[in-house]
Design a protein around this motif. Structure first.
Motif, PDB file in Angstrom:
ATOM      1  N   LYS A   1       0.667   8.069  -4.627  1.00  0.00           N
ATOM      2  CA  LYS A   1       0.062   8.112  -5.966  1.00  0.00           C
ATOM      3  C   LYS A   1      -0.933   6.981  -6.145  1.00  0.00           C
ATOM      4  CE  LYS A   1       3.890  10.417  -8.341  1.00  0.00           C
ATOM      5  NZ  LYS A   1       4.959  10.281  -9.353  1.00  0.00           N
ATOM      6  N   ALA A   2      -0.561   5.793  -5.723  1.00  0.00           N
ATOM      7  CA  ALA A   2      -1.461   4.643  -5.846  1.00  0.00           C
ATOM      8  C   ALA A   2      -2.724   4.852  -5.020  1.00  0.00           C
ATOM      9  CB  ALA A   2      -0.736   3.375  -5.396  1.00  0.00           C
ATOM     10  N   ARG A   3      -2.543   5.404  -3.829  1.00  0.00           N
ATOM     11  CA  ARG A   3      -3.695   5.656  -2.957  1.00  0.00           C
ATOM     12  C   ARG A   3      -4.613   6.704  -3.547  1.00  0.00           C
ATOM     13  NH1 ARG A   3      -7.548   3.614  -0.165  1.00  0.00           N
ATOM     14  NH2 ARG A   3      -8.195   4.849   1.643  1.00  0.00           N
ATOM     15  N   ILE A   4      -4.010   7.736  -4.156  1.00  0.00           N
ATOM     16  CA  ILE A   4      -4.809   8.788  -4.794  1.00  0.00           C
ATOM     17  C   ILE A   4      -5.633   8.217  -5.946  1.00  0.00           C
ATOM     18  CG2 ILE A   4      -4.639  10.878  -6.217  1.00  0.00           C
ATOM     19  CD1 ILE A   4      -2.268  11.706  -4.428  1.00  0.00           C
ATOM     20  N   SER A   5      -4.991   7.330  -6.728  1.00  0.00           N
ATOM     21  CA  SER A   5      -5.717   6.695  -7.843  1.00  0.00           C
ATOM     22  C   SER A   5      -6.889   5.870  -7.325  1.00  0.00           C
ATOM     23  CB  SER A   5      -4.764   5.813  -8.651  1.00  0.00           C
ATOM     24  OG  SER A   5      -3.733   6.584  -9.227  1.00  0.00           O
TER      25      SER A   5
ATOM     26  N   ALA B   1     -10.881   6.589  -8.194  1.00  0.00           N
ATOM     27  CA  ALA B   1     -11.783   5.580  -8.731  1.00  0.00           C
ATOM     28  C   ALA B   1     -12.975   5.365  -7.811  1.00  0.00           C
ATOM     29  CB  ALA B   1     -11.033   4.270  -8.934  1.00  0.00           C
ATOM     30  N   GLU B   2     -12.682   5.370  -6.512  1.00  0.00           N
ATOM     31  CA  GLU B   2     -13.759   5.203  -5.540  1.00  0.00           C
ATOM     32  C   GLU B   2     -14.737   6.369  -5.599  1.00  0.00           C
ATOM     33  OE1 GLU B   2     -14.282   4.586  -0.694  1.00  0.00           O
ATOM     34  OE2 GLU B   2     -12.295   4.423  -1.640  1.00  0.00           O
ATOM     35  N   ASN B   3     -14.186   7.592  -5.819  1.00  0.00           N
ATOM     36  CA  ASN B   3     -15.026   8.791  -5.908  1.00  0.00           C
ATOM     37  C   ASN B   3     -15.937   8.731  -7.130  1.00  0.00           C
ATOM     38  OD1 ASN B   3     -15.898  11.381  -5.074  1.00  0.00           O
ATOM     39  ND2 ASN B   3     -14.526  12.331  -6.575  1.00  0.00           N
ATOM     40  N   ILE B   4     -15.403   8.265  -8.269  1.00  0.00           N
ATOM     41  CA  ILE B   4     -16.205   8.149  -9.492  1.00  0.00           C
ATOM     42  C   ILE B   4     -17.332   7.146  -9.295  1.00  0.00           C
ATOM     43  CG2 ILE B   4     -16.139   7.339 -11.882  1.00  0.00           C
ATOM     44  CD1 ILE B   4     -13.273   8.470 -12.023  1.00  0.00           C
ATOM     45  N   ALA B   5     -17.009   6.005  -8.643  1.00  0.00           N
ATOM     46  CA  ALA B   5     -18.039   4.992  -8.382  1.00  0.00           C
ATOM     47  C   ALA B   5     -19.140   5.526  -7.488  1.00  0.00           C
ATOM     48  CB  ALA B   5     -17.403   3.757  -7.761  1.00  0.00           C
ATOM     49  N   LEU B   6     -18.774   6.325  -6.483  1.00  0.00           N
ATOM     50  CA  LEU B   6     -19.762   6.897  -5.578  1.00  0.00           C
ATOM     51  C   LEU B   6     -20.659   7.908  -6.295  1.00  0.00           C
ATOM     52  CD1 LEU B   6     -17.596   7.406  -2.354  1.00  0.00           C
ATOM     53  CD2 LEU B   6     -19.472   5.778  -2.667  1.00  0.00           C
ATOM     54  N   LYS B   7     -20.023   8.703  -7.197  1.00  0.00           N
ATOM     55  CA  LYS B   7     -20.817   9.670  -7.954  1.00  0.00           C
ATOM     56  C   LYS B   7     -21.841   8.943  -8.844  1.00  0.00           C
ATOM     57  CE  LYS B   7     -17.515  13.490  -8.165  1.00  0.00           C
ATOM     58  NZ  LYS B   7     -16.659  14.326  -9.047  1.00  0.00           N
TER      59      LYS B   7
END
Length: 486
Positions: A452-456, A460-466
């Motif tokens: 779960k922590a890794r998914i979070s 967050a990393e995906n949002i930053a990349l977008k």
């Protein structure tokens, strides 16, 4: 030079065992050794003598001599034939005659073959003329062992035979605490069931066997010991012993206490008993509780309590509360010194049970008597388990804490094989379920939380990349518009 333990009858060549080889072809025997090997020479000599014995027996048959030569071992030749029964012996269906193989000490060589032929003819003549008698020479070792040979010689009673048996035992055992325990537990304990003041007989064997119940470990080990004792006394009691023989019973169910039960037992072991009184100082509640706490915390064998190096245990530098054993205090421990200090798997139990406040009993008596009193105390307080069960609980506790098996075996002073065979088999359903909860479910829960922590983090990393991608696209559009305007 060949080793004295070498058994040439195990030799074979080209898939043929030596005893199935035609003796007349002894020169062709090669075995699996080189021709120069000393063992091959011995094997060929064995085949050559075997061929000589066959030729001698053929010649004796032509002369109608009924006594024959027999190669009784690789080194000796005996005489085989039908003789009057030995004193105390009976032939088949009550016959006065019986077939015997007589050892006269003839060596398996050319001289031995010739001498055996002469003796065979001599005995055959005595049988024909009805002058044959059993002499000490023909009886061999039985001349000294069978009491029936000389009715005037008083028979030794069983207690005297046991004393001789013990003297024989100490020829091959070291006379220390462990050796004494072996003699008393595995030998004398069973032999005491025999009537002590009568000569050895089949009736005495039956009296001892009747004192045990079928399908019990007592019967199984009594049968085992009586067979050895009869062999020592040169008494043929196999028929009656085998009639009482029983298969080795499965180990009885062992109650391995849970941690909560161990803690409850600490209070219970020190409770006063109105029905149990003793003048021994060992009965003081604090001493019982300290002994109990040490067994529970360190998984010791009961007798090892008296081998603890107390000064080392109380040393202020011993921050991990390790204990070491000094075998000299008990004339040896079961498996010698451990290769490491024994740690408490639950360090807080050292304080919980107040183990640094040593109250080791100093009562008189043998080590066996001291440990016996401990077993009696467990039984009289009705704790629900035995002293050794605390040792099994220690083993299972180590498994729950994921201590490597080799390390646990070192802590407990035995081999890895003994650890897995003896101790882990006592894990009952409740203990196994507890281990499953702690090891599997806990590990699985930890894995889910990590996922779960890794998914979070990934989200967050995906949002930053977008966001970064949108910024780059905006800059690219602005750059393209600037080129068009220019």
């Amino acid at each position: 030079m060949t080793n004295y333990t070498y058994d040439l009858r195990n030799a074979e060549w080209d898939g043929t065992p030596i005893d199935h080889w035609e003796p007349s072809k002894w020169k062709q025997w090669k075995s699996k050794h080189s021709a120069s090997d000393a063992d091959v020479k011995i094997e060929r000599e064995y085949l050559r003598i075997k061929h000589a014995v066959q030729q001698a027996n053929a010649a004796l048959s032509l002369d109608r001599v009924k006594i024959k030569l027999k190669l009784t071992s690789a080194k000796t030749i005996g005489l085989q034939g039908t003789f009057p029964c030995r004193p105390g012996d009976v032939g088949k269906n009550g016959s006065p005659s019986k077939q015997y193989t007589i050892s006269c000490g003839f060596y398996a060589n050319d001289v031995g073959v010739k001498t055996a032929i002469v003796k065979a003819r001599e005995l055959d003549l005595l049988l024909i003329t009805k002058q044959f008698q059993w002499t000490p020479e023909l009886l061999g070792k039985q001349a000294q062992k069978i009491a029936l040979i000389d009715d005037e010689t008083p028979k030794k009673i069983i207690s005297e035979l046991i004393q001789e048996y013990e003297r024989e035992f100490w020829k091959n055992h070291e006379k220390n605490r462990q050796g004494i325990s072996t003699w008393e537990t595995h030998y004398l304990r069973h032999l005491k069931k025999l009537p002590q003041d009568v000569p050895m007989s089949l009736e005495a064997l039956e009296i001892a066997l009747e004192k045990t119940n079928p399908n019990t470990s007592s019967r199984f080990f009594l049968v085992w010991q009586l067979k050895k004792f009869c062999d020592f006394c040169d008494i043929n009691g196999l028929k009656i012993i085998n009639a009482y023989a029983t298969p080795k019973p499965h180990p009885s169910f062992r109650k391995v206490p849970l941690d909560e039960e161990v803690i409850q037992g600490f209070s219970k072991i020190g409770m006063p008993l109105s029905a149990y009184t003793s003048k021994e100082k060992f009965t003081q509640p604090e001493q019982w509780q300290w002994v109990y706490g040490m067994l529970a915390t360190y998984g010791l064998r009961p007798h090892e309590l008296f081998a603890i190096d107390i000064p080392a245990f109380l040393d202020s530098a011993n921050s991990f509360h390790l204990i070491t054993l000094n075998p000299s205090l008990t004339d040896g421990t079961k498996t010698g010194e451990r290769s490491c200090g024994v740690p408490p798997l639950y360090p807080h139990w050292v304080e919980l049970f107040d183990l640094k406040n040593v109250k080791l009993p100093h009562n008189a008596g043998t080590l066996s008597n001291k440990t016996a009193k401990l077993h009696i105390r467990f039984r009289n307080t009705d704790i629900g388990f035995r002293p050794y069960d605390l040792r099994h609980a220690y083993a299972i506790r180590g498994h729950r804490l994921k201590v490597p098996i080799k390390t646990m075996a070192d802590y407990m002073g035995h081999s890895v094989q003994e650890h897995t065979k003896t101790y882990q088999r006592w894990m009952n359903e409740e203990a196994n379920l507890e281990i499953y909860r702690e090891v599997v479910i806990h590990r699985q829960g930890t894995t889910k939380e990590a996922l779960k922590a890794r998914i979070s983090e990934l989200e967050a990393e995906n949002i930053a990349l977008k966001a970064e991608n949108a910024t780059i696209k905006g800059l690219l559009v602005q750059h393209q518009l600037g080129e068009l305007l220019s």
